[in-house]
Design a protein around this motif. Structure first.
Motif, PDB file in Angstrom:
ATOM      1  N   TYR A 266       0.825  -1.211   0.000  1.00  0.00           N
ATOM      2  CA  TYR A 266       0.000   0.000   0.000  1.00  0.00           C
ATOM      3  C   TYR A 266       0.858   1.260   0.000  1.00  0.00           C
ATOM      4  O   TYR A 266       0.484   2.282  -0.604  1.00  0.00           O
ATOM      5  N   GLU A 267       1.985   1.212   0.680  1.00  0.00           N
ATOM      6  CA  GLU A 267       2.901   2.355   0.639  1.00  0.00           C
ATOM      7  C   GLU A 267       3.432   2.585  -0.776  1.00  0.00           C
ATOM      8  O   GLU A 267       3.573   3.733  -1.218  1.00  0.00           O
ATOM      9  N   TYR A 268       3.689   1.448  -1.444  1.00  0.00           N
ATOM     10  CA  TYR A 268       4.151   1.554  -2.844  1.00  0.00           C
ATOM     11  C   TYR A 268       3.063   2.184  -3.719  1.00  0.00           C
ATOM     12  O   TYR A 268       3.340   3.071  -4.538  1.00  0.00           O
ATOM     13  N   LEU A 269       1.812   1.753  -3.549  1.00  0.00           N
ATOM     14  CA  LEU A 269       0.712   2.316  -4.348  1.00  0.00           C
ATOM     15  C   LEU A 269       0.505   3.792  -4.033  1.00  0.00           C
ATOM     16  O   LEU A 269       0.239   4.604  -4.934  1.00  0.00           O
ATOM     17  N   THR A 270       0.597   4.144  -2.740  1.00  0.00           N
ATOM     18  CA  THR A 270       0.448   5.553  -2.362  1.00  0.00           C
ATOM     19  C   THR A 270       1.546   6.399  -2.994  1.00  0.00           C
ATOM     20  O   THR A 270       1.293   7.501  -3.511  1.00  0.00           O
ATOM     21  N   HIS A 271       2.769   5.859  -2.936  1.00  0.00           N
ATOM     22  CA  HIS A 271       3.890   6.569  -3.563  1.00  0.00           C
ATOM     23  C   HIS A 271       3.687   6.694  -5.074  1.00  0.00           C
ATOM     24  O   HIS A 271       3.933   7.763  -5.661  1.00  0.00           O
ATOM     25  N   LEU A 272       3.224   5.607  -5.696  1.00  0.00           N
ATOM     26  CA  LEU A 272       2.967   5.628  -7.146  1.00  0.00           C
ATOM     27  C   LEU A 272       1.885   6.646  -7.497  1.00  0.00           C
ATOM     28  O   LEU A 272       2.003   7.387  -8.488  1.00  0.00           O
ATOM     29  N   LEU A 273       0.819   6.699  -6.683  1.00  0.00           N
ATOM     30  CA  LEU A 273      -0.263   7.651  -6.925  1.00  0.00           C
ATOM     31  C   LEU A 273       0.242   9.092  -6.782  1.00  0.00           C
ATOM     32  O   LEU A 273      -0.101   9.968  -7.596  1.00  0.00           O
ATOM     33  N   THR A 274       1.054   9.339  -5.764  1.00  0.00           N
ATOM     34  CA  THR A 274       1.602  10.683  -5.550  1.00  0.00           C
ATOM     35  C   THR A 274       2.482  11.110  -6.725  1.00  0.00           C
ATOM     36  O   THR A 274       2.356  12.227  -7.246  1.00  0.00           O
ATOM     37  N   ILE A 275       3.366  10.189  -7.119  1.00  0.00           N
ATOM     38  CA  ILE A 275       4.251  10.488  -8.258  1.00  0.00           C
ATOM     39  C   ILE A 275       3.433  10.722  -9.521  1.00  0.00           C
ATOM     40  O   ILE A 275       3.729  11.637 -10.322  1.00  0.00           O
ATOM     41  N   SER A 276       2.375   9.927  -9.707  1.00  0.00           N
ATOM     42  CA  SER A 276       1.538  10.060 -10.909  1.00  0.00           C
ATOM     43  C   SER A 276       0.834  11.411 -10.953  1.00  0.00           C
ATOM     44  O   SER A 276       0.777  12.068 -11.998  1.00  0.00           O
ATOM     45  N   ILE A 277       0.298  11.844  -9.802  1.00  0.00           N
ATOM     46  CA  ILE A 277      -0.414  13.125  -9.755  1.00  0.00           C
ATOM     47  C   ILE A 277       0.545  14.285 -10.012  1.00  0.00           C
ATOM     48  O   ILE A 277       0.261  15.192 -10.814  1.00  0.00           O
ATOM     49  N   ILE A 278       1.709  14.227  -9.340  1.00  0.00           N
ATOM     50  CA  ILE A 278       2.694  15.293  -9.533  1.00  0.00           C
ATOM     51  C   ILE A 278       3.177  15.325 -10.979  1.00  0.00           C
ATOM     52  O   ILE A 278       3.263  16.389 -11.606  1.00  0.00           O
ATOM     53  N   SER A 279       3.450  14.137 -11.525  1.00  0.00           N
ATOM     54  CA  SER A 279       3.920  14.058 -12.912  1.00  0.00           C
ATOM     55  C   SER A 279       2.838  14.529 -13.882  1.00  0.00           C
ATOM     56  O   SER A 279       3.133  15.211 -14.875  1.00  0.00           O
ATOM     57  N   PHE A 280       1.577  14.182 -13.580  1.00  0.00           N
ATOM     58  CA  PHE A 280       0.458  14.563 -14.448  1.00  0.00           C
ATOM     59  C   PHE A 280       0.382  16.075 -14.598  1.00  0.00           C
ATOM     60  O   PHE A 280       0.368  16.609 -15.720  1.00  0.00           O
ATOM     61  N   PHE A 281       0.365  16.777 -13.466  1.00  0.00           N
ATOM     62  CA  PHE A 281       0.231  18.236 -13.538  1.00  0.00           C
ATOM     63  C   PHE A 281       1.507  18.898 -14.040  1.00  0.00           C
ATOM     64  O   PHE A 281       1.456  19.910 -14.750  1.00  0.00           O
ATOM     65  N   SER A 282       2.663  18.326 -13.709  1.00  0.00           N
ATOM     66  CA  SER A 282       3.923  18.883 -14.208  1.00  0.00           C
ATOM     67  C   SER A 282       4.010  18.770 -15.718  1.00  0.00           C
ATOM     68  O   SER A 282       4.389  19.723 -16.416  1.00  0.00           O
ATOM     69  N   ILE A 283       3.638  17.589 -16.229  1.00  0.00           N
ATOM     70  CA  ILE A 283       3.681  17.379 -17.683  1.00  0.00           C
ATOM     71  C   ILE A 283       2.670  18.269 -18.384  1.00  0.00           C
ATOM     72  O   ILE A 283       2.943  18.815 -19.462  1.00  0.00           O
ATOM     73  N   LEU A 284       1.492  18.452 -17.757  1.00  0.00           N
ATOM     74  CA  LEU A 284       0.479  19.324 -18.367  1.00  0.00           C
ATOM     75  C   LEU A 284       0.990  20.754 -18.489  1.00  0.00           C
ATOM     76  O   LEU A 284       0.788  21.424 -19.509  1.00  0.00           O
ATOM     77  N   ILE A 285       1.649  21.229 -17.445  1.00  0.00           N
ATOM     78  CA  ILE A 285       2.191  22.592 -17.486  1.00  0.00           C
ATOM     79  C   ILE A 285       3.247  22.711 -18.579  1.00  0.00           C
ATOM     80  O   ILE A 285       3.265  23.673 -19.361  1.00  0.00           O
ATOM     81  N   LEU A 286       4.137  21.696 -18.653  1.00  0.00           N
ATOM     82  CA  LEU A 286       5.178  21.709 -19.681  1.00  0.00           C
ATOM     83  C   LEU A 286       4.559  21.620 -21.081  1.00  0.00           C
ATOM     84  O   LEU A 286       5.011  22.301 -22.017  1.00  0.00           O
ATOM     85  N   ILE A 287       3.525  20.772 -21.224  1.00  0.00           N
ATOM     86  CA  ILE A 287       2.849  20.637 -22.525  1.00  0.00           C
ATOM     87  C   ILE A 287       2.189  21.946 -22.920  1.00  0.00           C
ATOM     88  O   ILE A 287       2.230  22.361 -24.092  1.00  0.00           O
ATOM     89  N   TYR A 288       1.570  22.629 -21.942  1.00  0.00           N
ATOM     90  CA  TYR A 288       0.904  23.903 -22.234  1.00  0.00           C
ATOM     91  C   TYR A 288       1.921  24.949 -22.695  1.00  0.00           C
ATOM     92  O   TYR A 288       1.698  25.656 -23.683  1.00  0.00           O
ATOM     93  N   LEU A 289       3.049  25.019 -21.991  1.00  0.00           N
ATOM     94  CA  LEU A 289       4.090  25.983 -22.371  1.00  0.00           C
ATOM     95  C   LEU A 289       4.681  25.626 -23.737  1.00  0.00           C
ATOM     96  O   LEU A 289       4.913  26.508 -24.577  1.00  0.00           O
ATOM     97  N   ALA A 290       4.897  24.320 -23.951  1.00  0.00           N
ATOM     98  CA  ALA A 290       5.423  23.889 -25.250  1.00  0.00           C
ATOM     99  C   ALA A 290       4.411  24.166 -26.361  1.00  0.00           C
ATOM    100  O   ALA A 290       4.782  24.556 -27.484  1.00  0.00           O
TER     101      ALA A 290
END
Length: 453
Positions: free
Chosen positions: A148-172
């Motif tokens: 469960y700690e692994y899934l929580t970590h994966l979910l956190t990384i996914s959310i952060i990566s999702f919004f980070s990539i969206l911002i980069l995609i928008y700027l690009a």
């Protein structure tokens, strides 16, 4: 909203949807894999504990001690063993029973051989174990803390990566759309400089075969046509002004002379006749301009219907003779011409205007004021010729004879405005026909060719 912003937002939205589906797929597959993996670990732990209990000489108290020591470092699997009579044989910690094994649960384990289920956050497995010919039911339960700690970590990384990539995609997207549409922005700047007085300006084009370059080329072509149209209109207005000014000046001069001193009745009558003749010329010019405007309409706005060319020719013949008693017109229709060949889709009024001009032009420039009209057919073509005897048209004049307001220097003594033949050609072309002129051996022939359907 500008296209650049709309494209950037649309591109970002599509990327967000695809990235969201991808992230959800990764998380869901990881969740399923964790669940299956932990069930497998529970099974292995249950078998290991059962083997240790039945096959080793380790007393039950030592096994309890081993279980309690392990829980200090990790969430140990809690194992319980029951016999076929549903009596407890072994339990890791009877005081803290994660799973309340009921007779119904044990019966289900003996019947199905293996069951899996969740108990709150715990995963539980029940299985059948055989030892020395006896059958036992073994249950194992535990909380997968690391999973469960692994899934929580994966979910956190996914959310952060999702919004980070969206911002980069928008700027690009902003950068790429700005770069891709920069030629269009340059076009807009150039177009703003083009006015009615600067139609000679053109958009810059390149050798690229992309849509923007094609747009620029087509826009330049439109500007070319507009410039030619404006030049034609300027020339047209200039010629009309000249043509109207001449009879108006003559009328004013004649009336001023008549008003300066007393004249005899005959002289007044003569002045009135001159003024009346100039006024009639202005009416003819006005009518010609109106006919020219009608012939210049969009072909889709002109009504076409079945028209008999022989009847139109007869009406023109009658009209010309009635208006000019000195004119002589002959109409000859060949015997080989069938009735259906004389019927076309056209506008009767415009065709009559064209034929009137050709007949009037032939009679006007013939010494005998005579026009000969011949109608014959050849293959799928109906040929109508308008011929007159007299002075020929010079070769250099033939090249300009269908231009507006053009008049040859030779027949300047004959009154006219240089509109008739130009108008006639427009009407003939409007009916998908051809007109040509031949002047040779003291004879001038205008030939009109209609396609027979």
């Amino acid at each position: 909203m500008k296209i650049r912003t709309r494209l950037t937002l649309l591109f970002t939205l599509i990327t967000a949807m695809l990235l969201g589906v991808y992230s959800f797929s990764i998380y869901y597959s990881s969740k399923e894999a964790r669940e299956k993996s932990f069930y497998s670990e529970l099974q292995n732990e249950a078998i290991a504990k059962a083997d240790l209990f039945f096959r080793s000489s380790l007393p039950e108290q030592e096994m309890h001690k081993l279980y309690k020591n392990n829980t200090r470092t990790l969430n140990e699997v809690q194992v319980a063993i029951y016999d076929v009579n549903k009596q407890l044989v072994y339990h890791d910690d009877a005081k803290v029973d994660y799973v309340k094994e009921t007779p119904e649960m044990l019966s289900e384990i003996f019947r199905k051989k293996r069951i899996n289920f969740f108990l709150n956050d715990l995963q539980v497995i029940g299985m059948v174990y055989h030892y020395e010919g006896k059958t036992y039911a073994v249950t194992a339960a535990a909380y997968d803390q690391y999973g469960y700690e692994y899934l929580t970590h994966l979910l956190t990384i996914s959310i952060i990566s999702f919004f980070s990539i969206l911002i980069l995609i928008y700027l690009a997207g902003i950068f790429l759309s700005k770069k891709a549409l920069s030629p269009l922005s340059e076009m807009v700047k150039q177009i703003k400089k083009i006015t009615a007085g600067k139609l000679q300006l053109r958009l810059k084009t390149t050798k690229e075969k992309d849509e923007l370059n094609e747009l620029a080329q087509n826009f330049n072509g439109m500007l070319e046509r507009l410039e030619n149209s404006f030049d034609s209109q300027k020339h047209f207005v200039s010629n009309i002004s000249h043509e109207l000014r001449t009879p108006l000046a003559a009328i004013i001069t004649e009336l001023e002379l008549a008003s300066e001193k007393d004249k005899t009745q005959a002289e007044y009558q003569e002045t009135i006749q001159y003024a009346l003749e100039d006024a009639r010329n202005m009416v003819k010019l006005s009518n010609s301009l109106m006919d020219l405007a009608k012939a210049s309409y969009d072909p889709n706005e002109i009504s076409f219907s079945e028209v008999r060319l022989d009847e139109v020719l007869l009406e023109s013949y009658t009209k010309i003779i009635k208006e000019n008693s000195a004119y002589k017109v002959s109409l000859n229709i060949a015997d080989t011409v069938e009735e259906y060949q004389l019927i076309i889709q056209g506008n009767e009024y415009l065709l009559q205007v064209a034929f009137n001009n050709l007949i009037d032009n032939a009679c006007k420039y013939s010494p005998e004021h005579m026009c000969s009209i011949d109608v014959k057919s050849s293959s799928k073509i109906l040929i109508i010729s308008f011929a007159n005897k007299g002075s020929m048209i010079h070769k250099e004049d033939l090249e300009h004879i269908f231009k507006p307001f053009y008049r040859s220097e030779t027949p300047r003594q004959e009154k006219g405005h240089g509109i008739g033949l130009f108008l006639t050609e427009k009407i003939i072309l409007l009916h998908h026909a051809n007109i040509k002129v031949l002047s040779d051996h003291n004879e001038t022939i205008f030939t009109v060719e209609f396609m027979i359907s």
